[in-house]
Each structure stands twice: as C-alpha cells, then as structure tokens.
Design a protein around this motif. Structure first.
Motif, mmCIF file in Angstrom:
data_model
loop_
_atom_site.group_PDB
_atom_site.id
_atom_site.type_symbol
_atom_site.label_atom_id
_atom_site.label_comp_id
_atom_site.label_asym_id
_atom_site.label_seq_id
_atom_site.Cartn_x
_atom_site.Cartn_y
_atom_site.Cartn_z
ATOM 1 N N LYS A 1 -5.691 5.223 -0.583
ATOM 2 C CA LYS A 1 -6.470 4.521 -1.157
ATOM 3 C C LYS A 1 -7.253 3.322 0.064
ATOM 4 O O LYS A 1 -8.318 3.171 -0.147
ATOM 5 N N MET B 1 3.034 -2.520 3.668
ATOM 6 C CA MET B 1 4.270 -1.870 2.933
ATOM 7 C C MET B 1 3.603 -0.573 2.462
ATOM 8 O O MET B 1 2.604 -0.209 1.850
ATOM 9 N N GLY C 1 1.569 2.909 -2.845
ATOM 10 C CA GLY C 1 1.288 3.247 -4.492
ATOM 11 C C GLY C 1 0.725 4.660 -4.171
ATOM 12 O O GLY C 1 -0.013 5.153 -3.343
ATOM 13 N N LEU C 2 1.223 5.615 -5.198
ATOM 14 C CA LEU C 2 0.577 6.859 -5.219
ATOM 15 C C LEU C 2 -0.888 7.090 -5.555
ATOM 16 O O LEU C 2 -1.753 7.802 -5.439
ATOM 17 N N GLY C 3 -1.496 6.066 -6.424
ATOM 18 C CA GLY C 3 -2.773 6.063 -7.022
ATOM 19 C C GLY C 3 -2.908 7.294 -7.632
ATOM 20 O O GLY C 3 -4.168 8.009 -7.578
ATOM 21 N N GLU C 4 -2.303 7.822 -8.513
ATOM 22 C CA GLU C 4 -2.413 8.862 -9.444
ATOM 23 C C GLU C 4 -3.416 8.701 -10.535
ATOM 24 O O GLU C 4 -4.089 9.503 -10.562
ATOM 25 N N ARG C 5 -3.893 7.235 -11.037
ATOM 26 C CA ARG C 5 -4.871 7.082 -11.717
ATOM 27 C C ARG C 5 -6.094 7.638 -11.121
ATOM 28 O O ARG C 5 -7.008 8.073 -11.633
ATOM 29 N N LEU C 6 -6.238 7.190 -9.803
ATOM 30 C CA LEU C 6 -7.462 7.342 -9.064
ATOM 31 C C LEU C 6 -7.529 8.724 -8.658
ATOM 32 O O LEU C 6 -8.891 9.335 -8.631
ATOM 33 N N HIS D 1 6.056 -2.142 -6.391
ATOM 34 C CA HIS D 1 5.776 -2.964 -5.254
ATOM 35 C C HIS D 1 6.719 -4.003 -5.196
ATOM 36 O O HIS D 1 6.561 -4.943 -4.200
ATOM 37 N N PRO E 1 8.437 6.262 -6.981
ATOM 38 C CA PRO E 1 8.359 5.017 -6.085
ATOM 39 C C PRO E 1 8.909 4.067 -7.084
ATOM 40 O O PRO E 1 9.068 4.359 -8.328
ATOM 41 N N LYS F 1 -9.197 1.783 -9.426
ATOM 42 C CA LYS F 1 -7.716 2.305 -9.789
ATOM 43 C C LYS F 1 -7.923 3.571 -10.491
ATOM 44 O O LYS F 1 -7.018 4.450 -10.579
ATOM 45 N N ALA G 1 0.804 -1.222 0.024
ATOM 46 C CA ALA G 1 0.128 0.097 -0.185
ATOM 47 C C ALA G 1 1.101 1.366 -0.017
ATOM 48 O O ALA G 1 0.611 2.225 0.921
ATOM 49 N N GLN H 1 -3.193 -6.413 -2.686
ATOM 50 C CA GLN H 1 -3.089 -5.017 -3.072
ATOM 51 C C GLN H 1 -4.375 -4.041 -2.484
ATOM 52 O O GLN H 1 -5.105 -4.629 -1.891
ATOM 53 N N ASP H 2 -4.181 -2.880 -2.321
ATOM 54 C CA ASP H 2 -4.967 -1.668 -1.458
ATOM 55 C C ASP H 2 -6.486 -1.665 -1.886
ATOM 56 O O ASP H 2 -7.199 -1.440 -0.955
#
Ligand code: UTP
Length: 623
Positions: free
Chosen positions: A153, A198, A142-147, A259, A256, A453, A140, A287-288
């Motif tokens: 998240k 993570m 990740g930036l989640g840029e797409r979302l 993962h 980053p 996502k 967990a 995953q998140d």
C-alpha cells in the motif's frame, strides 16, 4: 550439532495419544522434543493425524517443527500461552461478553482545533519546535485485503497528478519537519528524525526494495529502521485447535496479529532507550495510506507538548453510530472505593450498547454540534517517550488481545473460516495507570483523514453519506484539502464539481499539490501567498520548490513549477492553457495499470506551463 534424544524421549510413551507422531520421533533433536510435548499437552494431536511413516516427507516434517519453534519463540510466553489466551477469549466471545462490561463511559477531555485560527497556528508553531524531538513509526505490515491492490500500500500513488507514493509523501513530510524544526533551534541542529517502518512477511521485501530503489526518498539510510512483525497461528474451533494450512499439511496456517505488535517490537528493538539517550521526547505512530496526515501532525504534536499528554490520539468529528471507533473515558469501580479509569478507543458497535447499559437510554447520540460526544479515532497516536518506556518496561509491550471469529450459526460452535488472536496499537492505554494523561486532538476530517482501504466495488456500495475510503476518495481529499487551505490563505479557488468515478460520486477540486518543503504549516502557506490570486476548477498546480511565492496569480490551466532551495521565485500574472483533464477509466479494464484503474480516472496532460529554476537567485515567472 543437535544432541541425541534420551531413552524416555525415544520410547515416546508421552506421545501415545498421537501414534503417527510417535513413529516419527527419531526425526527430532533433543532441543525440539519439548515442542511436540507441549502441543500434545495443549490438545493439538490432530496436527499429526495425517503424518505418514518415517521416510516419507521427512524434510517437511522437520520444517513443521522449525515453524512451531518460530511461533513459540515469537509470542510472549510461547505457543502454550497463546493457546490458553485463545481459549479464554473464545469462551468470552461465545458468551457474547462485551470486553468493557462493568465500565461506565463518559466524555474525555481533549483539544478541538479549528484549522487556521490563532490557537491552531500557535499549536502548529509549538509542534514544529518539538519536531526535532520526535521519532516516527509507520505501521505497514497489513495485508490490505479490503483494498485488494497487488503491490504494497505504501507504494501506491497518493495522487496521480505527481504520482507521489505514500511512502515518499511521508518521508518528504518528515524531512520538511526536520528542516523546519532544526531551523528554529538555537544555533541550528543536525538531528535526523528517525523513521521506523513495521513490516511483515507480506510487505517487508517490497518495502525495502521501494526504499532502496528510490535512494530512501531523500532520507539517510541509517535514519530508517525496518522491524518485521511475525504472524500468529490460526485457530479452527472454540478449543483453540491450531489450523492446518490448506496448501501444506505440514504447516500451521498463520495470519497477522495486528498492528498492536508495534509496541513489543519497538521495546525489544532497543530503539526506545537509544532515542531517549539522544534526547528525543515523542513517538508518533501512523498508518500506511492517509495522504492528509501530515497536515495535522504539527498542530497535534504542539497539543501533546503544550498539554504534556502522555498519549494523544488524533481524532475527527464523528456522527453518532458512525462505523469508526469513538474515544471515551471508561470508569470501573470494583465495589470498593477504588476506581479505574482509562481513556481508550471503543469500537462503535461496543460503544452504543455500553452507553445504553449504563443509563444513557438513547445510546450514542449527536450533541448540539451535530456530532457524537465521542470523537472518532483515526489511529494516529503521539506518545511521550519517557512514560512509554516506563510502561513498556512493565508490560514488555504486550497489548491486550481480542478474537473475532465468524461463526457458522447462532450456536457459535463452528467458524466459517479459521480465526486468530489480534491486537491493536490503539489499545496501548488499556494498561496505563489512571493517573496517565491521555487526551485527544480533534481536527476536521477534510484536513486530517482520508485513508485508502476499500476496493472500488466495495467503496461503491458504501451507504450514502459515509466515506468511501478508496483510492478515488483518498486522492480527491488531497486536492480538496489543498484547495481549502489556499482558500483560507486568501486564494480564490473555484468551487468543485461533482463527478462519478468507479461508481463513487466525489467532489473534484482544482488539482493542487505541493511538496511538504514548500509549506508544512498554515503560517508557511500564508507567507507564500500574496496579492489577489485565483485558480479555476479545471486547473492543476504543482509546486515543487521551497521558496516559490504566488503573487497575483490567475491560473486557468496547468502550471508545474520547480526550483532549487536557494532560488526565490515569484509566480504571478495570468497563466492560461488547455491544462490537464481527468478521463474516466473502467475498473475492470485490465489493459490499464492497476494503480490507475482503482481510482477510476487517468490524467490526460494536454497542455501546461512547466518551469524549473535550477540556479540560486531571485526570479519572476510571468508568462
Ligand atoms: P488496516 O486496518 O488498514 O488493515 O490496518 P490491513 O490489514 O492493512 O488491511 P485489511 O484489513 O486487510 O484490508 C491499519 C494499519 O495497520 C497496519 C496496516 O499496514 C495499516 O497501516 N497493520 C495492520 C500492520 O502493520 N500489521 C497488521 O498486522 C495489521
């Protein structure tokens, strides 16, 4: 106290290619002097071009070397090794080399499960038995840029009927597995299933705060460990010149690393040996934002245990050429009799050309089942702990990296924006010996996979027939899965209606949600449904207690029912009220909270039957 510089260091002849650095050498301690030397040797003198005279911004200059020291220490082999690998990978990328060139793909063997049949039920039972021997690892960072969601998240509600966020859902599912598994153990057991999360600088503090402000959602705090991944340096060109941060000219831009970092972090944390010594056997990576995952976990773990897989990838049926990685067996002969084989995720844009290049003229095509021969990887892995430790002892957890620069034009000489090396958790099997037992478990998509996502605008542009993977579709998938599971258990659940939210057409099923402790497996669901039950499409049903039984229930409205663990409640007869309805909201309406806006609807709770049973005993809810 920092030691002083030698005459050679101060004289700084070695720094003559970077005069602005040379002038500032007195700012450095003797421990730090190796860092600029390494940077110059690795062709990074541009980092100092804009440095002013000593006395100006000295603290920032010192902070620059602190950052370089950190980047150097957190990468195996240091920054020089990072730059060398980057140059190699950037050259290969420029050449357009497929990383799997020379390998021939074939269909690997794995287990294809059908929800609710005898085989599935047996694997679920085996999985629940093994549950107490498992550790869970949530990536967990990740930036989640797409979302594009402003929060982390895992704090996002998985569905809005109860508002349960992903992290709560995951933790409650693990606790339900822990209870169910320990109940099966001879003489009982008190084992607490460990959970590692993570995080990264982008998510760490907010993840910690989410846990602490919610009493770890019922876990014992020592059951949860947070491991923070570090970012890696960004690269400006094919020579791997490190990118200067546009917000601060005394910093290297970082992003980053992916993962894949989870393996080296777990290795260096010492947790793996601790788990092995405590008798654990499995590590489950997830995953998140997949609200369905735990419906698939018991059976998949059962497959791992029964087939003694060293690595088991959860997969879903995948249409040929669908943009999701396929699991394939790749075989490479080095021209002698020595063959190397691996079972690995191959990205869809690499799989088709690889097949065409190795004798399959049509590339990736559907089989008679209507799906590709190569199942779709959903990046949830189950790894056998002993074998994992053996492997990581050799590799230190390093995962083969890749680079994905976005070039300005076809000469591939300049990038649109900086890039960096990345690594993926699912590439772990790449270094395994051919003898490793690497398999997969295929489950229906409706049961196992509905990640969140994409932001609403991008989701609305997804070509028809492809999944949206948005907050809207992620929530609807939970209602659909629960409705289909109840149907399979004999409940008559009405067909869904189609509705459009945030430009996405989705099936809206009855809003049925239950706590994981009510039922984690199909057998448990089946044991809690009796007689002839029916639920209308407009209905909402929330089951929060463990021993709640549906018996001849006819629901047309909203029903929320809770009970303490040692109460037994039978819910029957007809429940009818105005219920809860979905009202559209506009994604762009800033007056609506972001978590609501991104799904395109809010729930208007008009009327419901809500009942809590707070004492032990047997009860009957008949309105
Ligand atoms: P995603 O593919 O969803 O990527 O990651 P992301 O970085 O979160 O989102 P985008 O690409 O910016 O939109 C899959 C999983 O891997 C984790 C994510 O948190 C998610 O659970 N992840 C990703 C990490 O833990 N670290 C990383 O460096 C990248």
């Amino acid at each position: 106290m920092a030691s002083t510089l030698s005459k050679h260091d101060i004289n700084g002849d070695w720094a003559s290619s970077a005069p602005n650095l040379k002038k500032n050498l007195s700012l450095l301690s003797s421990e730090q002097i190796e860092l600029p030397k390494m940077l110059l040797e690795m062709g990074q003198s541009h980092l100092f071009e804009h440095w002013p005279e000593p006395g100006v911004d000295d603290d920032e200059k010192r902070a620059f070397f602190d950052q370089v020291a950190k980047l150097n220490a957190s990468y195996p082999g240091g920054l020089a090794s990072y730059i060398r690998t980057a140059r190699e990978l950037l050259a290969e990328s420029k050449e357009g080399k497929n990383p799997f060139d020379g390998f021939t793909p074939s269909v690997p063997s794995g287990e294809v499960l059908t929800y609710g049949d005898e085989n599935f039920v047996q694997f679920e039972e085996a999985g629940v038995r093994e549950g107490r021997n498992a550790a869970f690892v949530l990536v967990a960072g990740g930036l989640g840029e797409r979302l594009g969601y402003n929060g982390i998240k895992v704090a996002l509600p998985s569905e809005s009927t109860t508002g349960t966020c992903f992290l709560q859902l995951y933790i409650e599912s693990i606790l339900a597995l822990q209870d169910a598994s320990c109940r099966l153990a001879e003489g009982g057991c008190k084992r607490q299933i460990p959970l590692v999360i993570m995080t990264s600088d982008d998510t760490h503090a907010r993840t910690m705060e989410l846990l602490e402000s919610n009493a770890y959602f019922g876990m014992v705090p020592t059951q949860v460990t947070l491991l923070k991944q570090e970012k890696v340096a960004c690269l400006d060109d094919n020579d791997a010149r490190l990118a200067v941060d546009s917000h601060n000219k005394y910093r290297i831009q970082t992003k980053p690393h992916g993962h894949g970092d989870v393996h080296s972090l777990l290795y260096s944390s010492g947790l793996l040996n601790k788990w092995r010594d405590a008798g654990l056997r499995w590590v489950l990576f997830f995953q998140d934002t997949n609200g369905l995952l735990f419906k698939a976990i018991p059976a998949a773990l059962g497959v791992s245990a029964t087939k003694q897989y060293h690595v088991n990838s959860l997969a879903v049926p995948r249409k040929a050429k669908e943009p999701i990685g396929g699991i394939a067996r790749l075989t490479h002969s080095d021209g002698t009799f020595i063959c190397r084989t691996m079972v690995i995720n191959v990205e869809y844009n690499q799989l088709d050309p690889l097949l065409r290049a190795t004798g399959y003229a049509d590339g990736d095509v559907n089989s008679e089942t209507g799906f590709s021969h190569f199942p779709g990887n959903i990046n949830q892995l189950i790894i056998e702990l002993g074998h994992y430790i053996e492997e990581l002892t050799k590799t230190g957890g390093a995962i083969k990296e890749f680079v994905n620069p976005k070039y300005k034009d076809s000469t591939k000489t300049a990038f649109k924006s900086s890039t960096r090396l990345e690594c993926m958790m699912q590439d772990y099997p790449k270094t395994l010996p051919s003898s490793a037992r690497v398999g997969f478990t295929v489950m229906d998509t409706w049961l196992a996979y509905a990640p969140v996502k994409n932001n609403p605008e991008d989701a609305a542009k997804v070509p028809k027939g492809n999944p949206y993977h948005s907050a809207t579709s992620g929530e609807m998938a939970i209602y659909r899965a629960n409705s289909l599971i109840l149907r399979k258990a004999g409940v008559k659940v009405d067909d869904p209606v189609n509705q459009v939210f945030n430009g996405q057409e989705v099936e809206v099923w009855s809003r049925i949600v239950w706590k994981p402790k009510w039922a984690l497996t199909f057998s448990e669901v089946r044991s809690k449904v009796k007689g002839s039950c029916c639920i209308s499409q407009k209905s909402t049903m929330v089951i929060k207690g463990r021993n709640i039984f549906l018996e001849d229930l006819s629901l047309d409205g909203a029903l929320v029912i809770d009970s303490v663990d040692d109460a037994e409640v039978i819910v029957g007869d007809s429940v009818q009220n105005k219920g809860w309805i979905l009202e559209s909201v506009d994604y762009k309406d800033a007056s609506v909270p972001e978590e609501v806006r991104i799904r395109g609807f809010r729930i208007n709770k008009i009327e419901q039957l809500e009942k809590s049973f707070n004492e032990s005993g047997k009860f009957c809810l008949k309105p």
